[in-house]
Motif scaffolding. Structure first.
Motif: not given
Length: 368
Positions: A329-345
Motif C-alpha cells: 500500500k502507498v499514499q498518493i498525493i493527488p494532482n488536484h485535491a479539489c476534484t479528488v475529494v469530490n469522488q469520496f464520501e
C-alpha cells in the motif's frame, strides 16, 4: 488504534496535523496583514473543516454553488459568499430560503441584466440581498473588466431597492498556468490592483465598497498584501496538492490529503494501482498547468511515475528498480485535491499513521 496501512483501498486520507497547520498558516497571514479570511470550501466540502476555519478566525466562507451553501448553512455556517453568477428564478427562490433561515448571504453579480431577475424575485419578500461585483483580473471567465465597467454595475445596483452592494472581488485562477513563481507574483499583484482600482473608481463616484476581496491559493499571499485589499479567499491552501508543489507555492510536506492505494499488479515494465480516474481524476490543472508529471505523486517512491489512468487502474512505470510488490500500500498525493475529494464520501482522518476519526464530505456532488 487502527493503522492506516490496514485500511481497504482506495481510501481518502486526511492528515489532521497538516490540516491544522495549513489552516493556522492562512489565519496567521490574514492577521498579519489586517485582512479578513473567507476560505472557499469547494476544496474540502466539509462542514467540520469549515467550522475549524471559522474557529481559526474566518469571517465566513465562500462556495461555488447554492447547493454547497445550503449544506454549509444546514451545518451552522451563517456567513456565506456564493461566488457564482445567479439569475435563474428557481435558484433565486433557493437564495430567498437561505435568507429566511438567517444566512448572511452575499452573491456574485457581473451583469446588469441579472440584477433585474434578482430584484423581481425579492420584491415580494422582506429581504434585501447583498451582492458583490465580480471583476476579471485576467482569468477571462466571469467578471466585468476592472474600473469603469465595475462602476457601471455598481450604479445599476444602487438603482435596485432590494439589492445592497457589499463588495468587489476577483479570482486569479490563471495563476495555475504560470510557468515561474515570478509570473505568479505578477498575476497576484494585478489581481489585487484590479479589485482596489475598481473600488476606488466606485468610491470616487460616491459609492462605498466595504469589502475588496481576492482569492486563488497561488496568489493570496501576494494579492493579500496590496494596499486596499480587505479580504482573502484561498480554497486549496487548506490541503495543497501536487499542482501547488509544482508551482512552487508550497512544499510536498504540507500536502494534507492523500489517497491510500494498493498494488494490484506487477509486471516487468509497469505496476498497477487500484486508483484510476474515478479516484485520482484525470486532472493536471484546469488552466493549463504543466508543472506536474503523471497523475499523482507516490510518497516514498519517486522511481514510479503514474503514467496513465483508466477508470479503475492507475498504471505506473519505472526506469529504475522498485521494491513495490503485490498488495503493498502507498499514499498518493493527488494532482488536484479539489476534484479528488469530490469522488469520496468521507475522509479517514489520521495522525502519525493512526486513524483518529471519520469526517463526512458533506457537500460531495453538490453542483447545482
Amino acid at each position: 488504534m487502527t493503522n492506516i496501512q490496514t485500511l481497504d483501498t482506495p481510501t481518502l486520507l486526511l492528515d489532521h496535523q497538516k490540516l491544522l497547520k495549513n489552516i493556522s498558516d492562512i489565519a496567521d497571514f490574514a492577521n498579519e496583514q489586517g485582512v479578513s479570511y473567507r476560505p472557499h470550501i469547494k476544496t474540502h466540502k466539509s462542514v467540520r473543516i469549515a467550522q475549524l476555519q471559522v474557529e481559526a478566525g474566518a469571517v465566513g466562507i465562500t462556495t461555488a454553488k447554492i447547493s454547497e451553501a445550503e449544506v454549509m448553512a444546514a451545518g451552522g455556517i451563517k456567513d456565506i459568499l456564493i461566488a457564482y453568477p445567479i439569475s435563474n428564478p428557481d435558484k433565486i427562490t433557493r437564495l430567498i430560503k437561505l435568507l429566511h433561515k438567517g444566512v448572511r448571504l452575499k452573491v456574485s453579480v457581473d451583469n446588469p441584466e441579472s440584477l433585474h431577475f434578482l430584484q423581481r424575485r425579492l420584491e415580494h419578500t422582506p429581504y434585501t440581498l447583498e451582492v458583490w461585483i465580480k471583476v476579471n483580473s485576467g482569468l477571462n471567465r466571469c467578471g466585468v473588466e476592472p474600473g469603469k465597467e465595475a462602476l457601471l454595475v455598481a450604479k445599476a445596483i444602487m438603482s435596485h431597492s432590494k439589492l445592497k452592494l457589499g463588495g468587489i472581488f476577483t479570482h486569479a485562477g490563471h495563476s495555475y498556468a504560470a510557468k515561474t513563481y515570478e509570473e505568479i507574483e505578477s498575476i497576484g499583484l494585478q489581481e489585487g490592483l484590479a479589485v482596489v482600482e475598481s473600488a476606488s473608481e466606485c468610491e470616487q463616484a460616491g459609492i462605498p465598497i466595504p469589502v475588496r476581496s481576492v482569492g486563488s491559493t497561488p496568489t493570496f499571499k501576494i494579492a493579500g498584501k496590496v494596499a486596499g485589499v480587505t479580504e482573502i479567499r484561498p480554497g486549496n491552501a487548506v490541503f495543497f496538492d501536487a499542482i501547488q508543489v509544482g508551482l512552487g507555492v508550497t512544499n510536498i510536506e504540507n500536502c494534507a490529503v492523500t489517497l491510500l492505494a494498493s498494488v494490484v499488479g506487477v509486471y516487468k515494465d509497469r505496476i498497477i494501482f487500484d486508483t484510476g480516474s474515478k479516484s485520482l481524476c484525470l486532472d493536471k490543472g484546469a488552466h493549463g498547468n504543466q508543472t506536474v508529471s503523471g497523475f499523482g505523486e507516490i510518497i516514498g517512491h519517486p522511481e514510479v511515475l503514474i503514467e496513465r489512468l483508466s477508470e479503475e487502474h492507475g498504471v505506473g512505470v519505472f526506469e529504475q528498480k522498485t521494491d513495490l510488490k503485490l498488495n503493498d500500500k502507498v499514499q498518493i498525493i493527488p494532482n488536484h485535491a479539489c476534484t479528488v475529494v469530490n469522488q469520496f464520501e468521507e475522509y479517514v482522518v489520521h495522525e502519525n499513521g493512526h486513524v483518529i476519526d471519520i469526517w463526512k464530505v458533506d457537500a460531495r456532488g453538490m453542483v447545482k
